[in-house]
Design an enzyme around this catalytic site. Sequence first.
Site, PDB file in Angstrom:
ATOM      1  N   ASP A  34     -25.080  -8.513  30.473  1.00  0.00           N
ATOM      2  CA  ASP A  34     -24.141  -9.621  30.366  1.00  0.00           C
ATOM      3  C   ASP A  34     -24.484 -10.736  31.341  1.00  0.00           C
ATOM      4  OD1 ASP A  34     -22.804  -8.388  28.417  1.00  0.00           O
ATOM      5  OD2 ASP A  34     -20.851  -8.356  29.428  1.00  0.00           O
ATOM      6  N   GLU A  36     -27.434 -11.586  32.415  1.00  0.00           N
ATOM      7  CA  GLU A  36     -28.561 -12.338  31.878  1.00  0.00           C
ATOM      8  C   GLU A  36     -28.082 -13.255  30.743  1.00  0.00           C
ATOM      9  OE1 GLU A  36     -32.621 -13.450  31.032  1.00  0.00           O
ATOM     10  OE2 GLU A  36     -31.386 -13.014  32.763  1.00  0.00           O
ATOM     11  N   ASP A  38     -25.044 -14.442  30.320  1.00  0.00           N
ATOM     12  CA  ASP A  38     -24.269 -15.547  30.893  1.00  0.00           C
ATOM     13  C   ASP A  38     -25.185 -16.608  31.483  1.00  0.00           C
ATOM     14  OD1 ASP A  38     -21.993 -14.266  30.181  1.00  0.00           O
ATOM     15  OD2 ASP A  38     -21.564 -13.446  32.175  1.00  0.00           O
ATOM     16  N   SER A  83       3.953 -20.748   0.163  1.00  0.00           N
ATOM     17  CA  SER A  83       3.681 -19.355  -0.220  1.00  0.00           C
ATOM     18  C   SER A  83       3.875 -19.221  -1.733  1.00  0.00           C
ATOM     19  CB  SER A  83       4.559 -18.400   0.568  1.00  0.00           C
ATOM     20  OG  SER A  83       5.890 -18.765   0.391  1.00  0.00           O
ATOM     21  N   LEU A  84       3.759 -18.015  -2.231  1.00  0.00           N
ATOM     22  CA  LEU A  84       3.714 -17.851  -3.686  1.00  0.00           C
ATOM     23  C   LEU A  84       4.920 -17.089  -4.211  1.00  0.00           C
ATOM     24  CD1 LEU A  84      -0.014 -16.708  -3.874  1.00  0.00           C
ATOM     25  CD2 LEU A  84       0.888 -18.910  -4.650  1.00  0.00           C
ATOM     26  N   GLU A 114      -7.547 -15.027  -9.329  1.00  0.00           N
ATOM     27  CA  GLU A 114      -8.228 -14.647  -8.086  1.00  0.00           C
ATOM     28  C   GLU A 114      -7.641 -13.353  -7.534  1.00  0.00           C
ATOM     29  OE1 GLU A 114      -7.546 -17.859  -5.352  1.00  0.00           O
ATOM     30  OE2 GLU A 114      -8.444 -19.354  -6.693  1.00  0.00           O
ATOM     31  N   LYS A 116      -5.827 -11.205  -4.869  1.00  0.00           N
ATOM     32  CA  LYS A 116      -4.938 -11.595  -3.770  1.00  0.00           C
ATOM     33  C   LYS A 116      -5.294 -10.750  -2.546  1.00  0.00           C
ATOM     34  CE  LYS A 116      -0.173 -12.609  -2.573  1.00  0.00           C
ATOM     35  NZ  LYS A 116      -0.164 -11.970  -1.262  1.00  0.00           N
ATOM     36  N   ASP A 118      -5.475  -9.165   1.110  1.00  0.00           N
ATOM     37  CA  ASP A 118      -4.417  -8.739   2.010  1.00  0.00           C
ATOM     38  C   ASP A 118      -4.835  -8.948   3.465  1.00  0.00           C
ATOM     39  OD1 ASP A 118      -1.952  -7.874   2.565  1.00  0.00           O
ATOM     40  OD2 ASP A 118      -2.286  -5.770   2.053  1.00  0.00           O
ATOM     41  N   ARG A 137      -1.092 -19.560   9.559  1.00  0.00           N
ATOM     42  CA  ARG A 137      -0.113 -20.215   8.701  1.00  0.00           C
ATOM     43  C   ARG A 137       1.214 -20.465   9.434  1.00  0.00           C
ATOM     44  NH1 ARG A 137       4.052 -18.623   5.552  1.00  0.00           N
ATOM     45  NH2 ARG A 137       4.443 -19.883   3.697  1.00  0.00           N
ATOM     46  N   GLU A 177      -8.168 -16.791   3.703  1.00  0.00           N
ATOM     47  CA  GLU A 177      -7.595 -15.561   4.238  1.00  0.00           C
ATOM     48  C   GLU A 177      -8.592 -14.912   5.186  1.00  0.00           C
ATOM     49  OE1 GLU A 177      -4.614 -15.165   2.936  1.00  0.00           O
ATOM     50  OE2 GLU A 177      -4.047 -13.054   3.132  1.00  0.00           O
ATOM     51  N   TYR A 229      -9.938 -20.135  -0.477  1.00  0.00           N
ATOM     52  CA  TYR A 229      -9.471 -20.218  -1.862  1.00  0.00           C
ATOM     53  C   TYR A 229      -8.691 -21.485  -2.176  1.00  0.00           C
ATOM     54  CZ  TYR A 229      -5.643 -17.945   0.683  1.00  0.00           C
ATOM     55  OH  TYR A 229      -4.704 -17.605   1.619  1.00  0.00           O
ATOM     56  N   LYS A 293      -3.613 -19.399 -10.854  1.00  0.00           N
ATOM     57  CA  LYS A 293      -3.407 -20.799 -10.487  1.00  0.00           C
ATOM     58  C   LYS A 293      -3.728 -21.674 -11.689  1.00  0.00           C
ATOM     59  CE  LYS A 293      -4.677 -19.783  -5.748  1.00  0.00           C
ATOM     60  NZ  LYS A 293      -5.683 -19.857  -4.685  1.00  0.00           N
ATOM     61  N   LYS A 317       1.701  -8.905  -8.276  1.00  0.00           N
ATOM     62  CA  LYS A 317       1.497  -7.817  -7.305  1.00  0.00           C
ATOM     63  C   LYS A 317       1.266  -6.487  -8.003  1.00  0.00           C
ATOM     64  CE  LYS A 317       2.566  -9.585  -3.128  1.00  0.00           C
ATOM     65  NZ  LYS A 317       3.742  -9.170  -2.489  1.00  0.00           N
ATOM     66  N   CYS A 411      -3.039  23.766  23.275  1.00  0.00           N
ATOM     67  CA  CYS A 411      -3.891  23.407  22.140  1.00  0.00           C
ATOM     68  C   CYS A 411      -3.758  24.439  21.015  1.00  0.00           C
ATOM     69  CB  CYS A 411      -5.344  23.318  22.609  1.00  0.00           C
ATOM     70  SG  CYS A 411      -6.503  23.127  21.248  1.00  0.00           S
ATOM     71  N   CYS A 414      -7.125  26.561  20.880  1.00  0.00           N
ATOM     72  CA  CYS A 414      -7.667  27.419  21.939  1.00  0.00           C
ATOM     73  C   CYS A 414      -6.626  27.826  22.968  1.00  0.00           C
ATOM     74  CB  CYS A 414      -8.825  26.718  22.637  1.00  0.00           C
ATOM     75  SG  CYS A 414      -8.270  25.357  23.674  1.00  0.00           S
ATOM     76  N   CYS A 429      -6.390  18.033  24.544  1.00  0.00           N
ATOM     77  CA  CYS A 429      -6.671  19.378  25.014  1.00  0.00           C
ATOM     78  C   CYS A 429      -7.779  19.223  26.051  1.00  0.00           C
ATOM     79  CB  CYS A 429      -7.162  20.235  23.843  1.00  0.00           C
ATOM     80  SG  CYS A 429      -8.028  21.714  24.383  1.00  0.00           S
ATOM     81  N   CYS A 434     -13.012  24.199  23.804  1.00  0.00           N
ATOM     82  CA  CYS A 434     -12.090  24.390  22.688  1.00  0.00           C
ATOM     83  C   CYS A 434     -12.878  24.386  21.369  1.00  0.00           C
ATOM     84  CB  CYS A 434     -11.083  23.247  22.705  1.00  0.00           C
ATOM     85  SG  CYS A 434     -10.117  23.123  21.214  1.00  0.00           S
TER      86      CYS A 434
HETATM   87  S1  IVH Z   1      -3.019 -19.463  -2.653  1.00  0.00           S
HETATM   88  C1  IVH Z   1       0.093 -22.578  -2.593  1.00  0.00           C
HETATM   89  N1  IVH Z   1      -4.805 -17.595  -3.128  1.00  0.00           N
HETATM   90  O1  IVH Z   1      -0.929 -14.879  -0.253  1.00  0.00           O
HETATM   91  C2  IVH Z   1      -0.915 -21.504  -2.649  1.00  0.00           C
HETATM   92  N2  IVH Z   1      -3.106 -17.151  -1.529  1.00  0.00           N
HETATM   93  O2  IVH Z   1       2.092 -15.385  -0.726  1.00  0.00           O
HETATM   94  C3  IVH Z   1      -0.874 -20.627  -1.482  1.00  0.00           C
HETATM   95  N3  IVH Z   1      -3.278 -14.965  -0.459  1.00  0.00           N
HETATM   96  O3  IVH Z   1      -0.047 -17.076   2.332  1.00  0.00           O
HETATM   97  C4  IVH Z   1      -1.810 -19.577  -1.383  1.00  0.00           C
HETATM   98  N4  IVH Z   1      -5.100 -14.300  -1.513  1.00  0.00           N
HETATM   99  O4  IVH Z   1      -2.022 -15.497   2.710  1.00  0.00           O
HETATM  100  C5  IVH Z   1      -3.710 -17.935  -2.424  1.00  0.00           C
HETATM  101  N5  IVH Z   1      -6.457 -16.046  -3.625  1.00  0.00           N
HETATM  102  C6  IVH Z   1      -5.377 -16.393  -2.938  1.00  0.00           C
HETATM  103  C7  IVH Z   1      -4.787 -15.537  -1.977  1.00  0.00           C
HETATM  104  C8  IVH Z   1      -3.641 -15.946  -1.301  1.00  0.00           C
HETATM  105  C9  IVH Z   1      -4.180 -13.975  -0.608  1.00  0.00           C
HETATM  106  C10 IVH Z   1      -2.134 -14.898   0.461  1.00  0.00           C
HETATM  107  C11 IVH Z   1      -2.027 -16.048   1.415  1.00  0.00           C
HETATM  108  C12 IVH Z   1      -0.708 -16.674   1.163  1.00  0.00           C
HETATM  109  C13 IVH Z   1       0.050 -15.583   0.480  1.00  0.00           C
HETATM  110  C14 IVH Z   1       1.050 -16.214  -0.455  1.00  0.00           C
END
Ligand code: IVH
Length: 669
Positions: A34, A36, A38, A83-84, A114, A116, A118, A137, A177, A229, A293, A317, A411, A414, A429, A434
């Site tokens: 580290d 070196e 730095d 949000s959606l 697309e 979604k 997570d 966000r 995301e 996205y 979309k 979902k 344990c 053992c 343990c 063991c």
């Molecule tokens: S579009 C107005 N596209 O889902 C459009 N969102 O409930 C807003 N998310 O906050 C988002 N994959 O964190 C979009 N392909 C995707 C997504 C996506 C995951 C999440 C995102 C957003 C949440 C909306």
Amino acid sequence: MNKQADLKRIAELRNIIEYHNKRYYQQDAPEISDTEYDRLMRELQDLENSYPEEFSATSPTQRVGAAPLARFASFNHPTPMFSLANAFSNEEIVEFDNRIKRLAGVDNISYVAEPKLDGLAVNLIYEDGLFIRGATRGDGTTGEDVTQNLKTISSLPLKMKRTSHNPVPSFIEIRGEVYMEKEPFQKLNLRRIENGEEPFANPRNAAAGSLRQLDSRITARRPLNLFLYGIGDVKDINFSTHWEMLQALAGWGFPVNKFIEKSYDINSSIKYFERIGVMREKLPYEIDGIVLKVNNISLQKNLGNVSRNPRWALACKFPAAQATTVVKEIVVGVGRMGTLTPVAIMDPVNVGGVMVSRATMHNEDEVLKKDVRVGDTVVIQRAGDVIPEVVKVIFEKRTGKEKKFKMPTHCPQCGSEVVRFEGEVAHRCVNISCPAQLKEHIRHFASRGAMDIEGLGEKVSAQLFDAKLIADPADLYFLSKEQLTALDRQAEKSAQNLIDAINKSKNPLLDKFIYALGIRHVGERTAKLLADHFGSMENLMASKQEDLTVINEIGPEIAVSIVEFFHEQKNIDVMNKFSKAGVIPQKKTIRANAPLQGKSFVFTGTLENMGRNEAKLFVENLGGTIHSSITKKTTYVIAGSDPGSKLDKAKSSGIHIITEEEFLKLIGR
Ligand code: IVH
């Protein structure tokens, strides 16, 4: 000051640091200390400060290593992040489509479908193609400024790619995301459990926790990824469809998910939803549905929003992969380091297509927090490949006969004492012999990153141990083929293969051997540092705490753990057994006058007489170093048959090129 030389040095330092970043953050195999590192970083920083006109947004000084923040600054999104609305059934998807057709006054709508993802949503601001700021966000209007942390994500372009058909706007907000893949997530959690830290509940929490670190150096070590996205505000460019915009994002170098599709009507969207649902398990990252979309952007604008949700998009979902079952028993597993893990054994139940009968609960605190008792009816959940977990107890189903869980004081394998060290969530343990720990220990010894003994996985390790053929890893080297063939499932051929694989491992690299020993707190990285510093097992075994802590990155906790390990009589016996069996790790030459000291080698093409790994050993034993790419410091390029572009580079930079024969002479063969 010689400007030309300085500029050359800036370019060179940027390359060198990029290379070491990769070794450190991605391959977990640093080559320099580290201090070196730095020093290089400081040198670059100083030079860049003297030539502000040479500023580059893609310089490594821009990516990593900012000092920890006291708190994140808040960030007002130039355009709000909505949000959606959610749909949970095909009927709701059809309703969404009907509503849009009615509002738009047309009888067919094209969508983009697309996955979604997570993870957590972020907003990235680019000005004239340069990443200048990024934020979470938050509540959609105000988020946290996590610019420094985002810069550590290697898939995030610090600079947008500019092409003739893809001009770069003067300002753009890009939305996407941040997520963590399932496998790295599990590895991260295992490490955390072994270190007595709280594991993350799921990849999304791990991603969020990692991105929201005040110390960006921690974020840099977390395996974060990114998909983009969407966009918010943009200057200079008008997109007519969402699809076109995604193509532009990809063209600018942003990672865009490859399963995004155009879908010409709602029926094909529904088919997509079903298809992705089937694929879901196999994806390396978690998704919780799809997003539809409206493709046409002027139609999107006309449709507008209802409260905080756009009317033009819908999250469909997946039904959560959850099920209800009864806890029959809570058993306690024992890991390699003696970590005790409560595991709920349940009536087998189908969770999203997979039969599940066990769920891990990580540690006692988690069992107590969720108040899971034997006899309880519980909701369990399986997210992707992640180990099933108990979500909650259905308290209404309690009869009063349920039995509370208590971490055993001894344990389960053992009978030795179990302790919970201060500041740790894990119980351990403390008996190093063991059986459960030993089996795990042997499996670890033989594993890929360690001695890499093929055919010696979890099952065979346990089988050999249970049959009393081995009690520790050194015993492996005294096994005979006859002993193996006498065991179930070990046919003649596989017995021979195993013996061969064991013998083949007798000359390990020093760092692999140190790692294989399974010393607490000594992972692959620390093992390498130790090997580089001490050069031999003898030196390492004789080291005292103060000899260890002089190594950058080795703190007192690791040092104590190493010293204690080599003072334990049982471990000394095992080490002696290794020597008797002829297991001799390769020494590392650390003598200052080693013949190849200070010489740096790069290979290109294939060697006829030895593999690259073997060649590497020779060079390193003689004090030289091997690198994968040519820099100014490269001493020799060894050209094997079919050399690659490195040969041309060596020629053009005037680096000494030698044949394989000359190389063999050099290493005294
Ligand atoms: S579009 C107005 N596209 O889902 C459009 N969102 O409930 C807003 N998310 O906050 C988002 N994959 O964190 C979009 N392909 C995707 C997504 C996506 C995951 C999440 C995102 C957003 C949440 C909306």
